[in-house]
Structure formats: C-alpha cells, structure tokens
Motif scaffolding. Structure first.
Motif, PDB file in Angstrom:
ATOM      1  N   LYS A 151      25.744  22.159   3.271  1.00  0.00           N
ATOM      2  CA  LYS A 151      25.670  22.619   1.917  1.00  0.00           C
ATOM      3  C   LYS A 151      24.561  22.428   0.871  1.00  0.00           C
ATOM      4  O   LYS A 151      23.725  23.403   0.279  1.00  0.00           O
ATOM      5  N   ASP A 152      24.151  21.064   1.186  1.00  0.00           N
ATOM      6  CA  ASP A 152      22.861  20.737   0.594  1.00  0.00           C
ATOM      7  C   ASP A 152      21.554  21.816   0.965  1.00  0.00           C
ATOM      8  O   ASP A 152      20.943  22.016   0.114  1.00  0.00           O
ATOM      9  N   LEU A 153      21.533  21.854   2.251  1.00  0.00           N
ATOM     10  CA  LEU A 153      20.442  22.709   2.882  1.00  0.00           C
ATOM     11  C   LEU A 153      20.709  24.023   2.206  1.00  0.00           C
ATOM     12  O   LEU A 153      19.578  24.795   2.065  1.00  0.00           O
ATOM     13  N   LEU A 154      21.646  24.632   2.480  1.00  0.00           N
ATOM     14  CA  LEU A 154      21.883  26.231   1.890  1.00  0.00           C
ATOM     15  C   LEU A 154      21.696  26.378   0.403  1.00  0.00           C
ATOM     16  O   LEU A 154      21.608  27.435   0.018  1.00  0.00           O
ATOM     17  N   ASP A 155      22.233  25.265  -0.350  1.00  0.00           N
ATOM     18  CA  ASP A 155      21.765  25.230  -1.715  1.00  0.00           C
ATOM     19  C   ASP A 155      20.318  25.275  -2.118  1.00  0.00           C
ATOM     20  O   ASP A 155      19.888  25.444  -3.610  1.00  0.00           O
ATOM     21  N   MET A 156      19.463  24.956  -1.139  1.00  0.00           N
ATOM     22  CA  MET A 156      17.958  24.878  -1.695  1.00  0.00           C
ATOM     23  C   MET A 156      17.660  26.059  -2.147  1.00  0.00           C
ATOM     24  O   MET A 156      18.035  27.352  -1.597  1.00  0.00           O
ATOM     25  N   ASP A 157      16.767  26.153  -2.901  1.00  0.00           N
ATOM     26  CA  ASP A 157      15.814  27.552  -3.300  1.00  0.00           C
ATOM     27  C   ASP A 157      14.962  28.107  -2.236  1.00  0.00           C
ATOM     28  O   ASP A 157      13.980  27.523  -1.883  1.00  0.00           O
ATOM     29  N   PRO A 158      15.627  29.110  -1.743  1.00  0.00           N
ATOM     30  CA  PRO A 158      14.836  29.831  -0.661  1.00  0.00           C
ATOM     31  C   PRO A 158      13.248  30.086  -0.909  1.00  0.00           C
ATOM     32  O   PRO A 158      12.617  29.956  -0.006  1.00  0.00           O
ATOM     33  N   GLU A 159      13.114  30.609  -2.040  1.00  0.00           N
ATOM     34  CA  GLU A 159      11.549  30.748  -2.378  1.00  0.00           C
ATOM     35  C   GLU A 159      10.966  29.687  -2.546  1.00  0.00           C
ATOM     36  O   GLU A 159       9.616  29.619  -1.957  1.00  0.00           O
ATOM     37  N   VAL A 160      11.037  28.463  -2.711  1.00  0.00           N
ATOM     38  CA  VAL A 160      10.488  27.247  -2.706  1.00  0.00           C
ATOM     39  C   VAL A 160      10.435  26.781  -1.468  1.00  0.00           C
ATOM     40  O   VAL A 160       9.191  26.427  -1.111  1.00  0.00           O
ATOM     41  N   GLU A 161      11.449  26.882  -0.653  1.00  0.00           N
ATOM     42  CA  GLU A 161      11.225  26.551   0.764  1.00  0.00           C
ATOM     43  C   GLU A 161      10.543  27.360   1.788  1.00  0.00           C
ATOM     44  O   GLU A 161       9.636  26.937   2.340  1.00  0.00           O
ATOM     45  N   ALA A 162      10.272  28.608   1.264  1.00  0.00           N
ATOM     46  CA  ALA A 162       9.674  29.574   2.092  1.00  0.00           C
ATOM     47  C   ALA A 162       8.263  29.357   1.763  1.00  0.00           C
ATOM     48  O   ALA A 162       7.248  29.668   2.767  1.00  0.00           O
ATOM     49  N   ALA A 163       8.024  28.985   0.518  1.00  0.00           N
ATOM     50  CA  ALA A 163       6.555  28.795   0.041  1.00  0.00           C
ATOM     51  C   ALA A 163       5.881  27.465   0.757  1.00  0.00           C
ATOM     52  O   ALA A 163       4.787  27.449   1.042  1.00  0.00           O
ATOM     53  N   LYS A 164       6.944  26.651   1.048  1.00  0.00           N
ATOM     54  CA  LYS A 164       6.399  25.238   1.922  1.00  0.00           C
ATOM     55  C   LYS A 164       6.076  25.823   3.364  1.00  0.00           C
ATOM     56  O   LYS A 164       5.257  25.106   3.886  1.00  0.00           O
ATOM     57  N   ALA A 165       6.533  26.925   3.686  1.00  0.00           N
ATOM     58  CA  ALA A 165       6.339  27.392   5.108  1.00  0.00           C
ATOM     59  C   ALA A 165       6.436  26.631   6.130  1.00  0.00           C
ATOM     60  O   ALA A 165       7.288  25.730   6.261  1.00  0.00           O
ATOM     61  N   ARG A 166       5.831  26.798   7.306  1.00  0.00           N
ATOM     62  CA  ARG A 166       5.786  26.092   8.763  1.00  0.00           C
ATOM     63  C   ARG A 166       6.434  27.186   9.608  1.00  0.00           C
ATOM     64  O   ARG A 166       7.321  26.670  10.537  1.00  0.00           O
ATOM     65  N   GLY A 167       6.360  28.509   9.361  1.00  0.00           N
ATOM     66  CA  GLY A 167       7.200  29.427  10.131  1.00  0.00           C
ATOM     67  C   GLY A 167       8.394  29.742   9.852  1.00  0.00           C
ATOM     68  O   GLY A 167       9.193  30.389  10.779  1.00  0.00           O
ATOM     69  N   THR A 168       8.935  29.301   8.905  1.00  0.00           N
ATOM     70  CA  THR A 168      10.347  29.568   8.418  1.00  0.00           C
ATOM     71  C   THR A 168      10.662  30.497   7.231  1.00  0.00           C
ATOM     72  O   THR A 168      11.736  30.782   6.809  1.00  0.00           O
ATOM     73  N   GLU A 169       9.486  31.123   7.062  1.00  0.00           N
ATOM     74  CA  GLU A 169       9.581  32.048   5.788  1.00  0.00           C
ATOM     75  C   GLU A 169      10.873  33.040   5.855  1.00  0.00           C
ATOM     76  O   GLU A 169      11.586  33.362   5.193  1.00  0.00           O
ATOM     77  N   MET A 170      10.762  33.622   7.077  1.00  0.00           N
ATOM     78  CA  MET A 170      11.973  34.739   7.416  1.00  0.00           C
ATOM     79  C   MET A 170      13.506  34.156   7.244  1.00  0.00           C
ATOM     80  O   MET A 170      14.130  34.709   6.919  1.00  0.00           O
ATOM     81  N   VAL A 171      13.397  32.903   7.871  1.00  0.00           N
ATOM     82  CA  VAL A 171      14.847  32.379   7.854  1.00  0.00           C
ATOM     83  C   VAL A 171      14.993  32.115   6.211  1.00  0.00           C
ATOM     84  O   VAL A 171      16.404  32.499   6.056  1.00  0.00           O
ATOM     85  N   TRP A 172      14.413  31.784   5.373  1.00  0.00           N
ATOM     86  CA  TRP A 172      14.629  31.486   3.989  1.00  0.00           C
ATOM     87  C   TRP A 172      14.714  32.848   3.234  1.00  0.00           C
ATOM     88  O   TRP A 172      15.736  32.943   2.460  1.00  0.00           O
ATOM     89  N   ALA A 173      13.951  33.760   4.042  1.00  0.00           N
ATOM     90  CA  ALA A 173      14.298  35.250   3.203  1.00  0.00           C
ATOM     91  C   ALA A 173      15.698  35.687   3.617  1.00  0.00           C
ATOM     92  O   ALA A 173      16.163  36.513   2.823  1.00  0.00           O
ATOM     93  N   VAL A 174      16.114  35.633   4.763  1.00  0.00           N
ATOM     94  CA  VAL A 174      17.399  36.128   5.150  1.00  0.00           C
ATOM     95  C   VAL A 174      18.514  35.425   4.450  1.00  0.00           C
ATOM     96  O   VAL A 174      19.260  35.812   4.077  1.00  0.00           O
ATOM     97  N   LEU A 175      18.207  34.142   4.114  1.00  0.00           N
ATOM     98  CA  LEU A 175      19.376  33.109   3.547  1.00  0.00           C
ATOM     99  C   LEU A 175      19.320  33.947   2.090  1.00  0.00           C
ATOM    100  O   LEU A 175      20.313  34.175   1.455  1.00  0.00           O
ATOM    101  N   ALA A 176      18.181  34.084   1.387  1.00  0.00           N
ATOM    102  CA  ALA A 176      18.094  34.689   0.153  1.00  0.00           C
ATOM    103  C   ALA A 176      18.954  36.023  -0.183  1.00  0.00           C
ATOM    104  O   ALA A 176      19.634  36.272  -0.809  1.00  0.00           O
ATOM    105  N   ALA A 177      18.651  36.806   1.001  1.00  0.00           N
ATOM    106  CA  ALA A 177      19.472  38.099   1.169  1.00  0.00           C
ATOM    107  C   ALA A 177      20.686  38.047   1.289  1.00  0.00           C
ATOM    108  O   ALA A 177      21.520  38.671   0.406  1.00  0.00           O
ATOM    109  N   PHE A 178      21.156  37.007   2.165  1.00  0.00           N
ATOM    110  CA  PHE A 178      22.688  36.798   2.140  1.00  0.00           C
ATOM    111  C   PHE A 178      23.180  36.244   1.044  1.00  0.00           C
ATOM    112  O   PHE A 178      24.709  36.371   0.688  1.00  0.00           O
ATOM    113  N   ASN A 179      22.783  35.554   0.097  1.00  0.00           N
ATOM    114  CA  ASN A 179      23.290  34.636  -0.775  1.00  0.00           C
ATOM    115  C   ASN A 179      23.241  35.384  -2.056  1.00  0.00           C
ATOM    116  O   ASN A 179      23.750  35.298  -3.223  1.00  0.00           O
ATOM    117  N   LYS A 180      22.587  36.686  -2.070  1.00  0.00           N
ATOM    118  CA  LYS A 180      22.544  37.597  -3.301  1.00  0.00           C
ATOM    119  C   LYS A 180      23.904  38.306  -3.537  1.00  0.00           C
ATOM    120  O   LYS A 180      24.805  38.604  -2.560  1.00  0.00           O
TER     121      LYS A 180
END
Length: 180
Positions: A151-180
């Motif tokens: 829950k703590d992981l999934l409650d993180m701000d996807p935009e902030v985490e995607a900006a930190k990157a390391r090849g996970t931008e798309m994963v965070w974008a998908v999470l953001a899309a499903f959380n809308k």
C-alpha cells in the motif's frame, strides 16, 4: 506521453503489433489512451485503426501454447463459454512466491532499488485486483506487513517516482493510469 524509442521487433506478435501502432500515430498519445486502445476499451471512432483485435483471446492462446493455461468450455445457463483455467499451478505459485518474498524477505523500501519486473508485477496485480489473493496464504502478521508495504508503495506519487526514473517510467505511468 508515450514516445517510441525503438521499433525493433521483439519476437512477440502482440508487442510487435503494438510497436507498429505506436510508430504509426501522428501525435504522441498518453499511457491512458494507449491502455484504452490496446485493450479495445476506446469509443473514439478516429482511433479504431490503432486497436489491437481480440487481445484477450490472443493472450489466452499464447498462454495455452506455453502450457500455463488450458481451454475449457463451461455451460452458463443457455450458452457455452470458453474459459482458460490455470493448468500450470507451479508457474502461478512461483509468481506468488516471488511477490511474497519481494515484499517480505527482500523488501528494500525504495522502488528505485526494486527489480523492475517485480515492481511491474506488483502494479499489475494491484490493477487486476488480485493483490490480496497473492498474500492470502500468508500468516496474519505477514499478510499485514505485506499489504502495508505494498500500500505504501502504491500510494507513492507516480509522477515523482517516474521523474527519478531508472527505467521504470512506464510502470509508474501505468499505475497512474489505473489509479485515475
């Protein structure tokens, strides 16, 4: 927005078809739009040419060919329906164990240090509403720890985490899309 880095074939029919669609778009689309298009959930008649056809059936067929699922006919009142139950319980159990261990024994408390595929599996399990089932076999105390960490992981701000990157931008974008 999804930008195509490479259209090199992947060897997977659905992925290669998806790459061709992304390449063919005149303007970059959002992750949300691509999810709707590629799952056939869009109602935009101007985007119908980008939809993948029979996605669920094609995915199920590929999993049947790999021996993960099987095909059965079930009778539902007046009609028969094709279902695809799991035929390889060991593969399912391997994934469940991998996710359980990743949140309990190998928890790093930092998504940037997490294995990308594990992060993607957690996000997809959450989006598919099966995450509780993944942890259901755990003892109550471990279940609570696993669910709280996830829950703590999934409650993180996807935009902030995607900006930190390391090849996970798309994963965070998908999470953001499903959380809308």
């Amino acid at each position: 927005q999804v930008l195509l880095k490479s259209d090199a074939p992947t060897g997977d029919v659905l992925l290669d078809e998806t790459l061709r669609h992304i390449k063919a778009t005149e303007t970059a689309e959002t992750v949300q739009t691509w999810i709707e298009l590629l799952t056939g959930e869009t109602w935009n008649p101007f985007k119908l040419q980008y939809q993948l056809r029979n996605v669920r059936e094609r995915l199920a067929k590929a999993l049947v060919e790999k021996g993960i699922l099987t095909t059965e006919k079930q009778n539902f009142l007046l009609f028969d329906m094709t279902t695809h139950p799991v035929s390889n319980a060991s593969e399912k159990q391997r994934l469940v164990k991998k996710l359980q261990e990743s949140v309990l024994e190998r928890w790093v408390n930092d998504p940037q240090r997490m294995e990308r595929r594990t992060l993607a599996l957690l996000v997809l399990a959450h989006a598919s509403d099966v995450l509780e089932n993944v942890f259901a076999s755990l003892a109550d105390d471990k279940y609570d720890v696993a669910m709280n960490r996830t829950k703590d992981l999934l409650d993180m701000d996807p935009e902030v985490e995607a900006a930190k990157a390391r090849g996970t931008e798309m994963v965070w974008a998908v999470l953001a899309a499903f959380n809308k």
